[in-house]
Design an enzyme around this catalytic site. Structure first.
Site, PDB file in Angstrom:
ATOM      1  CD  GLU A   1      -2.762   1.390   2.404  1.00 53.46           C
ATOM      2  OE1 GLU A   1      -2.791   0.483   3.258  1.00 53.46           O
ATOM      3  OE2 GLU A   1      -3.502   2.398   2.448  1.00 53.46           O
TER       4      GLU A   1
ATOM      5  CG  ASN B   1      -4.909   5.045   0.850  1.00 57.24           C
ATOM      6  OD1 ASN B   1      -5.799   4.355   1.338  1.00 57.24           O
ATOM      7  ND2 ASN B   1      -3.622   4.848   1.115  1.00 57.24           N
TER       8      ASN B   1
ATOM      9  CD  GLU C   1      -5.978   0.451   0.530  1.00 59.50           C
ATOM     10  OE1 GLU C   1      -6.080   1.222   1.508  1.00 59.50           O
ATOM     11  OE2 GLU C   1      -5.221  -0.527   0.521  1.00 59.50           O
TER      12      GLU C   1
ATOM     13  CG  ASP D   1      -8.629   2.039   3.491  1.00 57.86           C
ATOM     14  OD1 ASP D   1      -8.434   1.165   4.343  1.00 57.86           O
ATOM     15  OD2 ASP D   1      -7.793   2.914   3.196  1.00 57.86           O
TER      16      ASP D   1
ATOM     17  CD  GLU E   1      -6.897  -0.408   7.483  1.00 57.25           C
ATOM     18  OE1 GLU E   1      -6.941   0.171   6.418  1.00 57.25           O
ATOM     19  OE2 GLU E   1      -7.268   0.111   8.560  1.00 57.25           O
TER      20      GLU E   1
HETATM   21  P1  C2E Z   1      -5.149   4.078   5.600  1.00 58.56           P
HETATM   22  O1  C2E Z   1      -5.287   4.062   4.133  1.00 58.56           O
HETATM   23  O2  C2E Z   1      -6.150   3.332   6.380  1.00 58.56           O
HETATM   24  O3  C2E Z   1      -3.685   3.565   5.911  1.00 58.56           O
HETATM   25  C1  C2E Z   1      -3.349   2.777   6.994  1.00 58.56           C
HETATM   26  C2  C2E Z   1      -2.756   3.598   8.080  1.00 58.56           C
HETATM   27  O4  C2E Z   1      -2.530   2.757   9.200  1.00 58.56           O
HETATM   28  C3  C2E Z   1      -1.379   4.163   7.724  1.00 58.56           C
HETATM   29  O5  C2E Z   1      -1.258   5.386   8.426  1.00 58.56           O
HETATM   30  C4  C2E Z   1      -0.440   3.129   8.306  1.00 58.56           C
HETATM   31  O6  C2E Z   1       0.849   3.654   8.569  1.00 58.56           O
HETATM   32  C5  C2E Z   1      -1.182   2.789   9.575  1.00 58.56           C
HETATM   33  N1  C2E Z   1      -0.814   1.461  10.042  1.00 58.56           N
HETATM   34  C6  C2E Z   1      -0.492   0.384   9.333  1.00 58.56           C
HETATM   35  N2  C2E Z   1      -0.221  -0.682  10.142  1.00 58.56           N
HETATM   36  C7  C2E Z   1      -0.396  -0.256  11.393  1.00 58.56           C
HETATM   37  C8  C2E Z   1      -0.276  -0.885  12.684  1.00 58.56           C
HETATM   38  O7  C2E Z   1       0.052  -2.036  12.818  1.00 58.56           O
HETATM   39  N3  C2E Z   1      -0.550  -0.119  13.764  1.00 58.56           N
HETATM   40  C9  C2E Z   1      -0.920   1.173  13.660  1.00 58.56           C
HETATM   41  N4  C2E Z   1      -1.173   1.860  14.761  1.00 58.56           N
HETATM   42  N5  C2E Z   1      -1.053   1.828  12.457  1.00 58.56           N
HETATM   43  C10 C2E Z   1      -0.786   1.089  11.345  1.00 58.56           C
HETATM   44  P2  C2E Z   1      -0.715   6.682   7.725  1.00 58.56           P
HETATM   45  O8  C2E Z   1       0.386   6.374   6.783  1.00 58.56           O
HETATM   46  O9  C2E Z   1      -0.467   7.693   8.796  1.00 58.56           O
HETATM   47  O10 C2E Z   1      -1.921   7.135   6.862  1.00 58.56           O
HETATM   48  C11 C2E Z   1      -3.091   7.550   7.448  1.00 58.56           C
HETATM   49  C12 C2E Z   1      -4.159   7.737   6.420  1.00 58.56           C
HETATM   50  O11 C2E Z   1      -3.818   8.809   5.549  1.00 58.56           O
HETATM   51  C13 C2E Z   1      -4.355   6.536   5.500  1.00 58.56           C
HETATM   52  O12 C2E Z   1      -5.168   5.588   6.142  1.00 58.56           O
HETATM   53  C14 C2E Z   1      -5.015   7.167   4.317  1.00 58.56           C
HETATM   54  O13 C2E Z   1      -6.370   7.325   4.551  1.00 58.56           O
HETATM   55  C15 C2E Z   1      -4.373   8.544   4.287  1.00 58.56           C
HETATM   56  N6  C2E Z   1      -3.310   8.538   3.271  1.00 58.56           N
HETATM   57  C16 C2E Z   1      -2.019   8.190   3.358  1.00 58.56           C
HETATM   58  N7  C2E Z   1      -1.402   8.362   2.175  1.00 58.56           N
HETATM   59  C17 C2E Z   1      -2.344   8.808   1.315  1.00 58.56           C
HETATM   60  C18 C2E Z   1      -2.330   9.169  -0.079  1.00 58.56           C
HETATM   61  O14 C2E Z   1      -1.328   9.091  -0.793  1.00 58.56           O
HETATM   62  N8  C2E Z   1      -3.508   9.612  -0.609  1.00 58.56           N
HETATM   63  C19 C2E Z   1      -4.649   9.694   0.135  1.00 58.56           C
HETATM   64  N9  C2E Z   1      -5.755  10.124  -0.466  1.00 58.56           N
HETATM   65  N10 C2E Z   1      -4.691   9.360   1.425  1.00 58.56           N
HETATM   66  C20 C2E Z   1      -3.557   8.917   2.010  1.00 58.56           C
HETATM   67 MG    MG Z   2      -7.308   1.957   6.371  1.00 63.11          MG
HETATM   68 MG    MG Z   3      -5.632   2.683   2.842  1.00 65.65          MG
END
Ligand code: C2E
Ligand code: MG
Ligand code: MG
Length: 520
Positions: free
Chosen positions: A299, A354, A386, A416, A473
């Site tokens: 991802e 995403n 997603e 998602d 997740e």
């Molecule tokens: P998401 O798509 O649900 O991504 C999963 C989030 O959960 C990611 O946070 C990831 O680092 C975190 N995560 C994964 N495994 C674990 C785990 O074991 N424990 C915990 N506590 N967290 C975990 P991240 O990278 O901070 O991203 C947060 C949200 O920001 C993402 O949720 C997504 O909705 C958005 N995002 C990130 N990158 C993009 C992007 O390029 N475009 C868009 N539109 N949204 C993005």
């Molecule tokens: Mg998610």
């Molecule tokens: Mg996601």
């Protein structure tokens, strides 16, 4: 003194009369009339009497002509004054609602309203309320621009019915400003609530009962020490803060709001530069096939470290990109980078990307995605987008069209953060998904809570019966993993397998994971 004699024309008229009287007296004193009579008698044979008569008639005609010109001039001036007043009204009023506009507000100067003879006291404090409609754009799209205009007219009437019509301004678009006089703090709150009630009552337009919300911010004018515009600015800041808390909120201004806006503005400026310089990069978090233990996808998650070395969370900068319209540029750039990185992986490994809810309002989204794929040479079958449930409720028809186009091209679609939005089941019934990703909040807590466990179990059951693969997740512990495998989860993602990593580390990660799989 009559008004006429105070004007320039009046003063000139007085001077001319005074000059005439002086000349008359001088003529009488110097015997001018005798001299004139003698002159007329002496020169009668040369027609002096006729000349004097002609001069008299000429003078009288000039007088009549002057009077006529003056009458003309007066009506011309009246016409000009009326045209000026009309132009003034047009410049200071909104044509649709007939309310005064921002320019009228800028010109407004509050005068003292003395309540006693010495004129020292104000009639009361002045509170500026800033009202911005929630969901107006959606209503406008639904009932068309004429319908939207009718809605604004009705809203303005309702607002005027509460306050003093003279003190309601339309600041353009769906923003109104109200000056209320003499409200106590409690009355200010009541007034804000009344405004919300008035605006949110359904409005019947072309047979549709439409509803909009209102976000309100307010603050008091610091009387002598500032311009009204400064108060309006603070009320505006409070309104933005209220809006960020969801529809139909009201807030009084607080100093911390100013800091928040300043921080946000500087972040927005930095974000623009970062997008231009392509300083935001995708990191990749592995998705593990729980039946085989191998990597089945990555991802892409956006990562941004600013020039001072501070890492800014995607939740923060993605929200700013969404609000400012920068999301499309950011998305296309990140997707292009991710496509190029994905080409370095085996063909069986998919790229998950995403898409934010705001992007689902873009009717060209599917075309944009396919264009980036073909420009970078990644087959559509290797991409999975997603989307969250909230992305589907804004405009279901346009979302369905986008998803259909993507499916047709071979792109997979995952739902998602399943379970965190509203109407989850409705979304599952309505759209075709290739995968559901159960939100990490369920995975973190379900083992301590029996009811939660039943819900998670039901989610996997739902996936199985609809023949949709499920991803869990946020897997952080071995115990969680073995439970999820027992429940029939297909794919796992979480820190237990790997945190998001830069592209350079992904190939090594895949090799290591394969080695573990083979050894296991
Ligand atoms: P998401 O798509 O649900 O991504 C999963 C989030 O959960 C990611 O946070 C990831 O680092 C975190 N995560 C994964 N495994 C674990 C785990 O074991 N424990 C915990 N506590 N967290 C975990 P991240 O990278 O901070 O991203 C947060 C949200 O920001 C993402 O949720 C997504 O909705 C958005 N995002 C990130 N990158 C993009 C992007 O390029 N475009 C868009 N539109 N949204 C993005
Ligand atoms: Mg998610
Ligand atoms: Mg996601």
């Amino acid at each position: 003194m009559p008004v006429f004699f105070r004007s320039r024309a009046g003063r000139q008229c007085l001077s001319v009369i005074a000059l005439g009287v002086t000349l008359w007296i001088a003529g009488a004193t110097l015997g001018f009339s005798d001299w004139l009579a003698a002159f007329v008698t002496d020169f009668a044979r040369y027609g002096a009497d006729k000349l004097i008569l002609a001069l008299g008639i000429g003078g009288a005609m000039s007088f009549v002509y002057s009077v006529l010109r003056i009458v003309d001039l007066r009506s011309e001036m009246e016409l000009r004054a009326r045209a000026q007043a009309k132009a003034d009204w047009t410049a200071t009023h909104d044509h649709l609602t007939k309310l005064p506009n921002r320019y009228a507000f800028e010109r407004k100067v509050l005068r003292r309203k003395p309540t006693d003879d010495d004129g020292e006291e104000w009639a009361g404090n002045v509170t500026v309320f800033c009202v911005d409609l929630d969901g107006f754009k959606k209503v406008n799209d639904l009932i068309g621009h004429n319908g939207g205009d009718a809605l604004l007219v009705e809203v303005s009437k309702r607002i005027c019915a509460i306050g003093n019509a003279d003190c309601v301004y339309r600041f353009g678009g769906d923003e109104f400003l109200i000056l209320a006089i003499g409200l106590s703090s409690a009355a200010e709150e009541r007034f804000a609530r009344l405004l919300i009630q008035a605006v949110t009552r359904p409005i019947l337009i072309n047979g549709f009962a439409v509803e909009v919300g209102a976000s309100i911010g307010y603050d008091r004018w610091a009387e002598d020490s500032e311009q009204l515009e400064a108060t309006a600015h603070r009320a505006d800041l409070a309104m933005y803060e209220a809006k960020s808390r969801g529809p139909n909120h009201y807030l009084a201004f607080e100093e911390t709001m100013r800091d928040k806006v300043a921080t946000r503005a500087s972040l927005e400026a930095k974000l623009r530069v970062a997008i231009q310089k392509k300083a935001i990069r995708p990191f990749y978090q592995p998705l593990i096939d729980l039946r085989t233990g191998g990597v089945c996808g990555f991802e892409a998650l956006a990562r941004w470290t600013d020039e001072e070395g501070v890492s800014i969370p995607p939740i923060v900068f993605i929200a700013i990109a969404e609000e400012t319209g920068l999301i499309t540029a950011l998305f296309e750039d990140l997707l292009a980078q991710a496509c190029r990185d994905a080409l370095t992986w085996q063909d069986s490994i998919t790229l998950s990307f995403n898409v934010s809810p705001v992007q689902m309002e873009d009717k060209l989204l599917a075309a944009r995605i396919l264009k980036v794929l073909s420009a970078n040479g990644l087959p559509p079958q290797r991409l999975e987008i997603e989307i969250t449930e909230n992305a589907l409720i804004q405009d279901p028809a346009s979302a369905a069209a986008i998803l259909d186009d993507l499916h047709e091209a071979g792109v997979q679609v995952a739902l998602d953060d399943f379970g965190t939005g509203y109407s989850s089941l409705e979304q599952l019934a309505r759209y075709r998904f290739d995968k559901i990703k159960i939100d990490k909040s369920f995975i973190a807590t379900y083992r301590d809570d029996e009811r939660q466990e039943k819900i998670v179990r039901a989610m996997f059951g739902l996936g199985r019966s609809l023949n949709i693969a499920t991803t869990a997740e946020g897997i952080e512990e071995h115990r969680q993993l073995s439970n999820l495998i027992q429940l029939g989860c297909d794919i796992g993602q979480g820190y237990l397998f790997g945190k998001p990593m830069p592209a350079e580390e992904t190939c090594a990660f895949v090799s290591n994971q394969t080695a573990i799989k083979v050894a296991g």
